[in-house]
Design a protein around this motif. Sequence first.
Motif, PDB file in Angstrom:
ATOM      1  N   ILE A 151       0.878  -1.176   0.000  1.00  0.00           N
ATOM      2  CA  ILE A 151       0.000   0.000   0.000  1.00  0.00           C
ATOM      3  C   ILE A 151       0.912   1.222   0.000  1.00  0.00           C
ATOM      4  N   VAL A 236      -1.491  -4.619  -4.805  1.00  0.00           N
ATOM      5  CA  VAL A 236      -0.846  -3.294  -4.811  1.00  0.00           C
ATOM      6  C   VAL A 236      -1.922  -2.227  -4.900  1.00  0.00           C
ATOM      7  N   SER A 237      -1.900  -1.269  -4.002  1.00  0.00           N
ATOM      8  CA  SER A 237      -2.802  -0.139  -4.164  1.00  0.00           C
ATOM      9  C   SER A 237      -2.047   1.152  -3.886  1.00  0.00           C
ATOM     10  N   TYR A 254       3.714   0.678   2.801  1.00  0.00           N
ATOM     11  CA  TYR A 254       3.446  -0.444   3.714  1.00  0.00           C
ATOM     12  C   TYR A 254       3.594  -1.726   2.911  1.00  0.00           C
TER      13      TYR A 254
END
Lengths: 346, 346
Positions: A151, A236-237, A254
């Motif tokens: 993140i 994944v963002s 993160y």
Amino acid sequence: MQTYNIAIVGATGAVGAKILDKLIERKFPFRSVKLLASSRSAGTVIQAGGRLFTIEEAKPESFTGVDYAFFSAGGSISEELAPEAVRRGAVVIDNTSAFRMDAEVPLVVPEVNPEALNGHKGLIANPNCSTIQMVVALKPIKEVFGIKKIIVSTYQAVSGAGADAILELKSQSGQFDSRSTNQASQLPSASAERHYPIAFNAIPQIDVFDDMGYTKEEWKMMNETKKIFNDKSIAVSATCVRLPVVTGHSESVYVEIDKDGISAEQFSRAISSSPGIVIQDDPATQTYPMPLFAENRDEVFVGRIRKDPDHPRGFHLWIVADNLLKGAALNSVQIAEELIKNHEEH
Amino acid sequence: MQTYNIAIVGATGAVGAKILDKLIERKFPFRSVKLLASSRSAGTVIQAGGRLFTIEEAKPESFTGVDYAFFSAGGSISEELAPEAVRRGAVVIDNTSAFRMDAEVPLVVPEVNPEALNGHKGLIANPNCSTIQMVVALKPIKEVFGIKKIIVSTYQAVSGAGADAILELKSQSGQFDSRSTNQASQLPSASAERHYPIAFNAIPQIDVFDDMGYTKEEWKMMNETKKIFNDKSIAVSATCVRLPVVTGHSESVYVEIDKDGISAEQFSRAISSSPGIVIQDDPATQTYPMPLFAENRDEVFVGRIRKDPDHPRGFHLWIVADNLLKGAALNSVQIAEELIKNHEEH
């Protein structure tokens, strides 16, 4: 030693100029460098490394005899001229997003996935600036511990939006008292419908939105990371935000790894073993990466490495790099270096 | 109607002045307001709401006859004088971190946990600015869907570091060309060993570091969120970063809820039902919160609400508020309003 004929498309832009600088600085074995741009810039003389270069208009025929062509003049120019260059035998290293997600086109960060260059078809894509610095830092983590989830929230510099965006930041920054009414025409992008002052602000939009509410910049980070790591299973963002910083993208990341019992020290050691990375991580002396000091530096700077207090496999880190260098020009030149190394080895 | 005697400790500071403004603006039923500060400021005359107020030196005896005392003069002043005020019958609303994690002291955001005021012992803590705006936005999410995990990266304004930090940002911002060598004495904090320019930079340090590599500001967000939500099971992790923004903290927040099948629209609707929140979330018109436009506004602004592409219970949002108002002065005054409301109901 073999030498090469080079072309740079978009030579009048910030990244194009830095590609030329890096070719000279890193003693890339070029025999000639042809600087290409729009007809409007043809005839302009540029000085670099003590030599003078005259800009020529970029046309299909410009690429005859060219070995490596660097493209950094926008997606539509790449779409039009990169196939022409490839047809004439040049290997294209494209810094735009035009071909990045094309399954036939390798998307390459030399420290991360040089093997993707094998069997290329003449066109190689340079990833998005925000993606590059993140995957350089996380590659050793993936190798050693595995990665389940990423993140990222970005803190991006205006130079990614072009030279006029830098001028706008400079001008607005001198107008402190009128900050909320300062004139704006460059951000979130020059082509946007609405513009907002960037000085004394943070704009949570980079590039255009899709139906899901993500920006293209965010999708670039999410999709490109999976492609470069060759692993669609990594979650994944991204949230991408523009800041009043001239050059140097920062990222609060993160990561959930795939292994238990790893300490922050082990995590940090794994990263530091990798090329192109400088660890700046000593809280006792307030040592951590900052974009203001990453400008004009080649390395990816990593700090604030720590374990998540509530997740045994969670880690946080702060990644900073010059978005025009490792994020663009330097990575492109490194791709060419990797190609000629492979070429000579064969 | 009952009226009250008020004292404001730290009345010469940015937050103290805004507490007075909010008391007047919101027609808080005060009979008298005593402005207290250090002996150095005693005698200074302040104008607010068309009236003149003279600063007095804060001493234990200052609190005799005071009903509500707002403290915003730093942790050590609160530690010294808040118990003296309570002993003299005043209810203290403390804006410092001195007592926030004390099990005996309610930590209150009126929209979120007004019930925590019940049975207070004379001392009530106002949470950290970054915490307040986040819990206001997430409270309805917790109520309706439950929350398992929060990961927040902040984009914080310099006014949180005091008036001199604002002046330093203003001065450095005019010195664009020397940006990496501009003089600095205020950030990350005036008392830090090393200082860095904030203009054209992002500093990933707010307050001091602990042994685990987290800053105090980060621990405040992590611990206070759990205390306000009265739920130690929520995983919370924070990365706090200072930006060249005058006023207005922004937060990029990832939330994992405890319920399946929720859409971004449902998530957004839940938030909008809550008091004190303005949803600014229309990508089609480039509508999203920005700190530059949150300055001097009471509300918490929420936008960029979207579902995580890789986690069915994951959501992202962008939260912005004026750190001196909802993050400090306004929330403190709202606590007092809640107290007199309870008082009158009993």
